[in-house]
Design an enzyme around this catalytic site. Sequence first.
Site, PDB file in Angstrom:
ATOM      1  N   ALA A 127     -23.819  78.539  -8.122  1.00 28.86           N
ATOM      2  CA  ALA A 127     -25.213  78.424  -8.547  1.00 28.86           C
ATOM      3  C   ALA A 127     -25.282  78.444 -10.077  1.00 28.86           C
ATOM      4  O   ALA A 127     -24.350  78.880 -10.740  1.00 28.86           O
ATOM      5  CB  ALA A 127     -26.015  79.587  -7.970  1.00 28.86           C
ATOM      6  N   SER A 139     -27.045  80.760   5.307  1.00 29.79           N
ATOM      7  CA  SER A 139     -26.564  82.122   5.544  1.00 29.79           C
ATOM      8  C   SER A 139     -25.529  82.144   6.642  1.00 29.79           C
ATOM      9  O   SER A 139     -25.551  81.324   7.554  1.00 29.79           O
ATOM     10  CB  SER A 139     -27.713  83.046   5.942  1.00 29.79           C
ATOM     11  OG  SER A 139     -27.185  84.327   6.228  1.00 29.79           O
ATOM     12  N   LYS A 192     -34.298  82.489   1.592  1.00 30.05           N
ATOM     13  CA  LYS A 192     -32.889  82.933   1.619  1.00 30.05           C
ATOM     14  C   LYS A 192     -32.689  84.143   0.706  1.00 30.05           C
ATOM     15  O   LYS A 192     -31.961  85.084   1.039  1.00 30.05           O
ATOM     16  CB  LYS A 192     -31.968  81.787   1.200  1.00 30.05           C
ATOM     17  CG  LYS A 192     -30.501  82.200   0.985  1.00 30.05           C
ATOM     18  CD  LYS A 192     -29.830  82.597   2.275  1.00 30.05           C
ATOM     19  CE  LYS A 192     -28.560  83.411   2.181  1.00 30.05           C
ATOM     20  NZ  LYS A 192     -27.541  83.100   1.243  1.00 30.05           N
ATOM     21  N   HIS A 250     -34.002  87.089   2.491  1.00 24.64           N
ATOM     22  CA  HIS A 250     -33.018  87.388   3.537  1.00 24.64           C
ATOM     23  C   HIS A 250     -31.913  88.273   2.960  1.00 24.64           C
ATOM     24  O   HIS A 250     -31.537  89.297   3.540  1.00 24.64           O
ATOM     25  CB  HIS A 250     -32.444  86.083   4.092  1.00 24.64           C
ATOM     26  CG  HIS A 250     -31.158  86.241   4.856  1.00 24.64           C
ATOM     27  ND1 HIS A 250     -29.943  86.460   4.225  1.00 24.64           N
ATOM     28  CD2 HIS A 250     -30.893  86.242   6.175  1.00 24.64           C
ATOM     29  CE1 HIS A 250     -29.001  86.583   5.146  1.00 24.64           C
ATOM     30  NE2 HIS A 250     -29.545  86.458   6.332  1.00 24.64           N
ATOM     31  N   ASN A 251     -31.389  87.891   1.817  1.00 25.25           N
ATOM     32  CA  ASN A 251     -30.312  88.680   1.217  1.00 25.25           C
ATOM     33  C   ASN A 251     -30.799  90.064   0.800  1.00 25.25           C
ATOM     34  O   ASN A 251     -30.074  91.045   0.927  1.00 25.25           O
ATOM     35  CB  ASN A 251     -29.724  87.951   0.007  1.00 25.25           C
ATOM     36  CG  ASN A 251     -28.826  86.808   0.412  1.00 25.25           C
ATOM     37  OD1 ASN A 251     -28.990  86.241   1.489  1.00 25.25           O
ATOM     38  ND2 ASN A 251     -27.891  86.449  -0.426  1.00 25.25           N
ATOM     39  N   GLU A 259     -30.875  92.111   3.761  1.00 22.45           N
ATOM     40  CA  GLU A 259     -29.473  92.429   4.082  1.00 22.45           C
ATOM     41  C   GLU A 259     -28.999  93.642   3.262  1.00 22.45           C
ATOM     42  O   GLU A 259     -28.351  94.552   3.805  1.00 22.45           O
ATOM     43  CB  GLU A 259     -28.645  91.178   3.775  1.00 22.45           C
ATOM     44  CG  GLU A 259     -27.169  91.283   3.955  1.00 22.45           C
ATOM     45  CD  GLU A 259     -26.489  89.971   3.519  1.00 22.45           C
ATOM     46  OE1 GLU A 259     -26.939  88.872   3.923  1.00 22.45           O
ATOM     47  OE2 GLU A 259     -25.524  90.038   2.752  1.00 22.45           O
ATOM     48  N   TYR A 260     -29.326  93.682   1.981  1.00 19.71           N
ATOM     49  CA  TYR A 260     -28.969  94.830   1.141  1.00 19.71           C
ATOM     50  C   TYR A 260     -29.556  96.108   1.747  1.00 19.71           C
ATOM     51  O   TYR A 260     -28.890  97.139   1.830  1.00 19.71           O
ATOM     52  CB  TYR A 260     -29.555  94.686  -0.272  1.00 19.71           C
ATOM     53  CG  TYR A 260     -28.749  93.895  -1.273  1.00 19.71           C
ATOM     54  CD1 TYR A 260     -28.331  92.600  -1.003  1.00 19.71           C
ATOM     55  CD2 TYR A 260     -28.441  94.436  -2.523  1.00 19.71           C
ATOM     56  CE1 TYR A 260     -27.631  91.866  -1.951  1.00 19.71           C
ATOM     57  CE2 TYR A 260     -27.740  93.696  -3.473  1.00 19.71           C
ATOM     58  CZ  TYR A 260     -27.349  92.417  -3.185  1.00 19.71           C
ATOM     59  OH  TYR A 260     -26.658  91.697  -4.129  1.00 19.71           O
TER      60      TYR A 260
HETATM   61  P1  NDP Z   1     -17.984  79.044  -5.352  1.00 11.91           P
HETATM   62  O1  NDP Z   1     -19.317  79.611  -5.565  1.00 11.91           O
HETATM   63  O2  NDP Z   1     -16.792  79.831  -5.718  1.00 11.91           O
HETATM   64  O3  NDP Z   1     -17.929  77.637  -6.128  1.00 11.91           O
HETATM   65  C1  NDP Z   1     -16.733  76.880  -6.233  1.00 11.91           C
HETATM   66  C2  NDP Z   1     -17.050  75.412  -6.191  1.00 11.91           C
HETATM   67  O4  NDP Z   1     -17.900  75.057  -7.304  1.00 11.91           O
HETATM   68  C3  NDP Z   1     -15.786  74.588  -6.328  1.00 11.91           C
HETATM   69  O5  NDP Z   1     -15.902  73.475  -5.487  1.00 11.91           O
HETATM   70  C4  NDP Z   1     -15.833  74.183  -7.795  1.00 11.91           C
HETATM   71  O6  NDP Z   1     -15.113  73.034  -8.079  1.00 11.91           O
HETATM   72  C5  NDP Z   1     -17.308  73.944  -7.963  1.00 11.91           C
HETATM   73  N1  NDP Z   1     -17.716  73.881  -9.362  1.00 11.91           N
HETATM   74  C6  NDP Z   1     -17.749  74.912 -10.238  1.00 11.91           C
HETATM   75  N2  NDP Z   1     -18.193  74.454 -11.436  1.00 11.91           N
HETATM   76  C7  NDP Z   1     -18.438  73.140 -11.288  1.00 11.91           C
HETATM   77  C8  NDP Z   1     -18.926  72.117 -12.171  1.00 11.91           C
HETATM   78  N3  NDP Z   1     -19.268  72.392 -13.436  1.00 11.91           N
HETATM   79  N4  NDP Z   1     -19.044  70.864 -11.682  1.00 11.91           N
HETATM   80  C9  NDP Z   1     -18.723  70.590 -10.404  1.00 11.91           C
HETATM   81  N5  NDP Z   1     -18.265  71.501  -9.530  1.00 11.91           N
HETATM   82  C10 NDP Z   1     -18.128  72.755  -9.979  1.00 11.91           C
HETATM   83  O7  NDP Z   1     -17.804  78.532  -3.838  1.00 11.91           O
HETATM   84  P2  NDP Z   1     -18.327  79.128  -2.453  1.00 11.91           P
HETATM   85  O8  NDP Z   1     -17.831  78.167  -1.437  1.00 11.91           O
HETATM   86  O9  NDP Z   1     -18.028  80.565  -2.300  1.00 11.91           O
HETATM   87  O10 NDP Z   1     -19.913  79.009  -2.537  1.00 11.91           O
HETATM   88  C11 NDP Z   1     -20.586  77.772  -2.754  1.00 11.91           C
HETATM   89  C12 NDP Z   1     -22.065  78.031  -2.854  1.00 11.91           C
HETATM   90  O11 NDP Z   1     -22.538  78.571  -1.621  1.00 11.91           O
HETATM   91  C13 NDP Z   1     -22.439  79.051  -3.935  1.00 11.91           C
HETATM   92  O12 NDP Z   1     -23.651  78.681  -4.545  1.00 11.91           O
HETATM   93  C14 NDP Z   1     -22.601  80.326  -3.140  1.00 11.91           C
HETATM   94  O13 NDP Z   1     -23.461  81.245  -3.791  1.00 11.91           O
HETATM   95  C15 NDP Z   1     -23.214  79.791  -1.863  1.00 11.91           C
HETATM   96  N6  NDP Z   1     -23.048  80.619  -0.689  1.00 11.91           N
HETATM   97  C16 NDP Z   1     -21.910  81.334  -0.480  1.00 11.91           C
HETATM   98  C17 NDP Z   1     -21.763  82.131   0.628  1.00 11.91           C
HETATM   99  C18 NDP Z   1     -20.493  82.862   0.852  1.00 11.91           C
HETATM  100  O14 NDP Z   1     -20.433  83.651   1.822  1.00 11.91           O
HETATM  101  N7  NDP Z   1     -19.459  82.644   0.032  1.00 11.91           N
HETATM  102  C19 NDP Z   1     -22.829  82.251   1.636  1.00 11.91           C
HETATM  103  C20 NDP Z   1     -23.943  81.403   1.382  1.00 11.91           C
HETATM  104  C21 NDP Z   1     -24.041  80.644   0.238  1.00 11.91           C
HETATM  105  P3  NDP Z   1     -13.574  73.133  -8.610  1.00 11.91           P
HETATM  106  O15 NDP Z   1     -12.737  73.219  -7.385  1.00 11.91           O
HETATM  107  O16 NDP Z   1     -13.376  71.879  -9.356  1.00 11.91           O
HETATM  108  O17 NDP Z   1     -13.486  74.359  -9.473  1.00 11.91           O
END
Ligand code: NDP
Length: 479
Positions: A76, A128, A182, A185-186, A189-190
């Site tokens: 994000a 979620s 959402k 929701h979080n 959850e907290y």
């Molecule tokens: P991350 O939040 O760790 O994000 C990593 C991804 O972001 C990689 O694909 C990375 O690409 C990409 N990225 C980072 N910077 C850039 C950029 N400048 N340009 C393009 N791509 C970029 O991954 P998660 O899978 O954990 O989460 C993804 C999203 O889902 C987040 O927003 C998170 O908050 C949300 N989310 C997560 C949950 C969870 O349980 N983890 C649950 C619900 C939502 P690269 O490989 O090139 O670095």
Amino acid sequence: QAANIGVVGLAVMGSNLARNLASREGNTVAVFNRTHAKTEELVAEHPEAGFVSTASYEEFAAALQKPRTAIIMVKAGGPTDAVIDALVEVFEPGDIIVDGGNSLFTDTIRREKAVRETGINYVGMGVSGGEEGALLGPSLMPGGSDESWITLGPILRSIAAIAEGEPCVTHVGHDGAGHFVKMVHNGIEYADMQLIAEAYDLIRRGTGKSPAEIAEVFAEWNKGELESYLIEITAEVLRQVDAATGQPLVDVILDQAGAKGTGAWTVQTALSLGTPVSGIAEATFARSLSSHPEQREISRDLPGPTEGFTAQDPDAFIEQVRLALYASKIVAYSQGFDEIRAGAAEYDWNIDLGKIAAIWRGGCIIRARFLNRITDAYSETPDLPVLLTAPFFVDVFTRAQDAWREIVATSAKVGIPAPAFSSSLAYYDGLRAERLPAALIQGQRDFFGAHTYKRIDKPGTFHTLWSGDRTEIEAEDTH
Ligand code: NDP
């Protein structure tokens, strides 16, 4: 081969969502990740998915059928903006960009407005359920336009969790509504996690039971009205033994709880909406308190009760804790739904609160049996001003309030911190009060700032001439 949907961002969430999409009849999924090696890795590891691998945003756009639909799952903030900018360059009017990350809803409102000007549809969607949910069926909270929902709806329904035969997805409302819901929701959850932790702490300190024994208590609770994913995993965590030391794992985990910020967002937003989400706030602050070892260290010898604490009748005590947990949990959910109601009014979203409870029954972290009761409450009275006044919940309070008060009193007396239990009870009693000391506060405000007050016996706005002869005058309303 043209893909009907694409995923950008192939870390754990994006990869799993892409695999979930690919596993559904009729879907072909194009995938793209900034670091191409990750795309290649995913495609190689999952030949069964039939992914269309792309190495640039141009290739990604070219791989998609029109109107194009892409789900972004990246970090994000700035990274999400960067991906949106890149997609806007290669997409065309009528295409749909979905942000499935944990974006702040005000960012989503801003992005939706900017992207809409290009003719491209923009949908902020709460997802979620963590990585497992993404793979097997998450709870999905999409916002955005009605037009984009026509295309997106069937795809999202096909990948969402199913609860009692219904997919856990609904078009929450326009622009940032999905991410707002959402976020709350979080926050809930907290609160739920904190309440469970307080229950565990009270039982452990009050009965001397081991984590494994307390796991059995939670497993038992999970068969009744508290049945929920969080109660279920609590039993699992408490049962776990550390391989290295042979100790219960919970005893070797450092007692500092982290946070990624969505709890804080929920509280900050509630503060600006003027909605008291005290349970969520206490839960968020409890994590903050835990994470200041230097403050905790220096405070260790502060005076506290000298007597130890042992519950006289452990089984009765555990039952009281259960009832206190249930009552406090109802307060936390009621406060969360209050925030959604206030947000919907502020941002002009038409949110069906009962439907929100229904889509949280499956896939997501706060899935729980009692969500059905929230749906029931809102179907009976859609504009219910305070959820916890629904008849079903009143019945619970009738049964639980004595125990709840007892537990809060005990925790205060013996010095076991139970911030979420006690603030929930204070909120409940605040709502119940016929008169609040807010009258005094209004008097103080009038004294030092001429902020005026209203009277219970006649209309109008008044001010007492505090620094003069202390007579009352009619005043302009400056509340
Ligand atoms: P991350 O939040 O760790 O994000 C990593 C991804 O972001 C990689 O694909 C990375 O690409 C990409 N990225 C980072 N910077 C850039 C950029 N400048 N340009 C393009 N791509 C970029 O991954 P998660 O899978 O954990 O989460 C993804 C999203 O889902 C987040 O927003 C998170 O908050 C949300 N989310 C997560 C949950 C969870 O349980 N983890 C649950 C619900 C939502 P690269 O490989 O090139 O670095």
